[in-house]
Design a protein around this motif. Structure first.
Motif, PDB file in Angstrom:
ATOM      1  N   ARG A  14       0.840  -1.203   0.000  1.00 19.13           N
ATOM      2  CA  ARG A  14       0.000   0.000   0.000  1.00 19.13           C
ATOM      3  C   ARG A  14       0.875   1.253   0.000  1.00 19.13           C
ATOM      4  N   GLY A  15       0.651   2.121  -0.979  1.00 20.00           N
ATOM      5  CA  GLY A  15       1.341   3.400  -1.018  1.00 20.00           C
ATOM      6  C   GLY A  15       0.460   4.488  -0.410  1.00 20.00           C
ATOM      7  N   GLU A  16       1.041   5.324   0.448  1.00 19.01           N
ATOM      8  CA  GLU A  16       0.284   6.399   1.081  1.00 19.01           C
ATOM      9  C   GLU A  16       0.945   7.744   0.822  1.00 19.01           C
ATOM     10  N   ASP A  17       0.153   8.679   0.374  1.00 14.84           N
ATOM     11  CA  ASP A  17       0.606  10.034   0.089  1.00 14.84           C
ATOM     12  C   ASP A  17       0.877  10.746   1.417  1.00 14.84           C
ATOM     13  N   SER A  50      -2.094  -3.176  -3.569  1.00 15.92           N
ATOM     14  CA  SER A  50      -1.794  -3.918  -4.787  1.00 15.92           C
ATOM     15  C   SER A  50      -0.957  -5.124  -4.388  1.00 15.92           C
ATOM     16  N   LYS A 108       3.066  -1.355  -8.438  1.00 16.04           N
ATOM     17  CA  LYS A 108       1.766  -0.759  -8.746  1.00 16.04           C
ATOM     18  C   LYS A 108       1.054  -0.273  -7.486  1.00 16.04           C
ATOM     19  N   TYR A 153       1.327   2.594  -6.003  1.00  9.80           N
ATOM     20  CA  TYR A 153       1.432   4.053  -5.903  1.00  9.80           C
ATOM     21  C   TYR A 153       2.691   4.455  -5.154  1.00  9.80           C
ATOM     22  N   SER A 154       3.800   3.766  -5.455  1.00  4.18           N
ATOM     23  CA  SER A 154       5.043   4.006  -4.735  1.00  4.18           C
ATOM     24  C   SER A 154       5.595   5.412  -4.967  1.00  4.18           C
ATOM     25  N   HIS A 155       5.140   6.062  -6.043  1.00  8.25           N
ATOM     26  CA  HIS A 155       5.619   7.417  -6.326  1.00  8.25           C
ATOM     27  C   HIS A 155       5.012   8.436  -5.365  1.00  8.25           C
ATOM     28  N   LYS A 156       4.028   8.029  -4.594  1.00  2.15           N
ATOM     29  CA  LYS A 156       3.325   8.976  -3.722  1.00  2.15           C
ATOM     30  C   LYS A 156       3.924   9.083  -2.326  1.00  2.15           C
ATOM     31  N   GLU A 164      -5.270  -5.558  -7.681  1.00  3.61           N
ATOM     32  CA  GLU A 164      -5.622  -4.766  -6.509  1.00  3.61           C
ATOM     33  C   GLU A 164      -6.462  -5.569  -5.526  1.00  3.61           C
TER      34      GLU A 164
END
Length: 204
Positions: A8-11, A81, A86, A88-91, A160
């Protein structure tokens, strides 16, 4: 039983940093109306809310419902994911979770061969991603009543899965590919009063 691994990616603009976020583990922002915070592990009640939501927002169509989940974040759920890249690692911060004793189940099928919000046949999709050909449910028991986790796996290119239950800190194995055990989790009492009140709302 194999462990169910997901990410899980978290902003950081929307969530606390890992040392604060992990005070209570990965918890949903707001439990479902009708589900008291003390019921966080009463998956039967959470399942009843999910069934109701599928019928109302998904018009009794699981496929349609999963599309609504992917369109926007849900305060009653946590999006993951099964593939790190996938998530949202960029966040910002990516939490890798390993759920012990996980089991995966198809949704039941109606006479029209259509998924319905009921538990169906168990399938071996905990580790075999290539075999996934439909939406599915994630538990850590052989029944809804015996489980402490409830996830909905999406039949999508991103593999997902959405969890409607809190995930405890001990299941978080890595943060940004580093051992989660290296995170110095903040003592709740050392937070300023305003932050402490906000963080406590994420706790149960």
């Amino acid at each position: 039983m194999a462990n169910f691994v997901c990410h899980r990616g978290e902003d950081p603009d929307n969530w606390y940093p890992p040392e604060v976020r992990l005070i209570y583990g990965l918890t949903v922002r707001q439990p479902w109306p009708g589900v008291r915070p003390s019921d966080k592990f009463d998956v039967t009640k959470i399942w009843a809310e999910l069934q109701k939501d599928i019928k109302q927002r998904g018009h009794e169509n699981v496929n349609m419902y999963t599309q609504t989940l992917r369109q926007a974040g849900q305060p009653v759920a946590l999006a993951f994911s099964r593939e790190y890249d996938k998530a949202y690692s960029h966040k910002g911060n990516v939490y890798s979770v390993s759920i012990p004793g996980a089991r995966t189940f198809r949704f039941a099928e109606s006479t029209r061969n259509k998924c319905v919000p009921a538990l169906g046949k168990e399938v071996d999709w905990v580790t075999d991603h290539a075999a996934i050909d439909d939406h599915y449910l994630v538990l850590n028991a052989d029944s809804i009543a015996g489980s402490t986790v409830l996830g909905l796996g999406h039949r999508s290119s991103g593999l997902e899965v959405t969890f409607f239950t809190d995930l405890p800190r001990q299941w978080v194995t890595q943060v940004n590919k580093e051992p989660a055990s290296d995170i110095e989790v903040t003592d709740l009492n050392k937070l300023d009063i305003d932050t402490r009140i906000k963080v406590q709302k994420l706790g149960r």
